[in-house]
Scaffold this motif. Structure first.
Motif, mmCIF file in Angstrom:
data_model
loop_
_atom_site.group_PDB
_atom_site.id
_atom_site.type_symbol
_atom_site.label_atom_id
_atom_site.label_comp_id
_atom_site.label_asym_id
_atom_site.label_seq_id
_atom_site.Cartn_x
_atom_site.Cartn_y
_atom_site.Cartn_z
ATOM 1 N N SER A 70 0.805 -1.222 0.000
ATOM 2 C CA SER A 70 0.000 0.000 0.000
ATOM 3 C C SER A 70 0.841 1.277 0.000
ATOM 4 O O SER A 70 0.306 2.365 -0.171
ATOM 5 N N VAL A 71 2.145 1.155 0.174
ATOM 6 C CA VAL A 71 3.024 2.332 0.220
ATOM 7 C C VAL A 71 3.183 2.910 -1.184
ATOM 8 O O VAL A 71 3.609 2.212 -2.105
ATOM 9 N N ARG A 72 2.806 4.173 -1.336
ATOM 10 C CA ARG A 72 2.923 4.855 -2.626
ATOM 11 C C ARG A 72 3.691 6.179 -2.526
ATOM 12 O O ARG A 72 4.390 6.555 -3.447
ATOM 13 N N ASP A 76 3.464 7.812 3.036
ATOM 14 C CA ASP A 76 3.147 6.406 3.316
ATOM 15 C C ASP A 76 4.343 5.698 3.959
ATOM 16 O O ASP A 76 4.185 4.884 4.870
ATOM 17 N N VAL A 77 5.546 5.990 3.458
ATOM 18 C CA VAL A 77 6.764 5.391 4.032
ATOM 19 C C VAL A 77 6.933 5.847 5.478
ATOM 20 O O VAL A 77 7.214 5.038 6.366
ATOM 21 N N ALA A 80 4.348 4.120 7.622
ATOM 22 C CA ALA A 80 4.686 2.705 7.799
ATOM 23 C C ALA A 80 5.826 2.547 8.796
ATOM 24 O O ALA A 80 5.790 1.673 9.669
#
Length: 87
Positions: A70-72, A76-77, A80
């Motif tokens: 799901s990381v885009r 997001d990183v 996460a």
């Protein structure tokens, strides 16, 4: 080398920017929270795996496959990594 916990989101963001700059020689000015890893920063799937491995080395914890997929964006990183550090 495990990261110190807790880290603020700003500290995590700076770490991610430095890591991407170092690993992929990306211009730090292009690494913004909204930047898409694939379309804006030209990270490919192999690079993404390398990034996941690096995060595991830093945290001692593995990203769950559903999180990894799901990381885009840079945000997001950061999210996460924050989630990994909270565990």
């Amino acid at each position: 080398m495990n990261l110190e916990i807790p880290m603020s989101k700003d500290e995590i963001y700076r770490l991610v920017v430095d890591m991407l700059h170092e690993m992929f020689e990306l211009d730090k000015a292009k690494i913004t929270p909204q930047a898409n890893l694939y379309t804006d920063l030209d990270i490919d799937s192999i690079d993404a795996v390398d990034l996941a491995v690096k995060l595991k080395q830093l945290t001692g914890k593995r990203l769950q496959p559903e999180v990894f997929k799901s990381v885009r964006t840079i945000q997001d990183v950061v999210d996460a990594l924050e989630g990994l550090l909270a565990r």
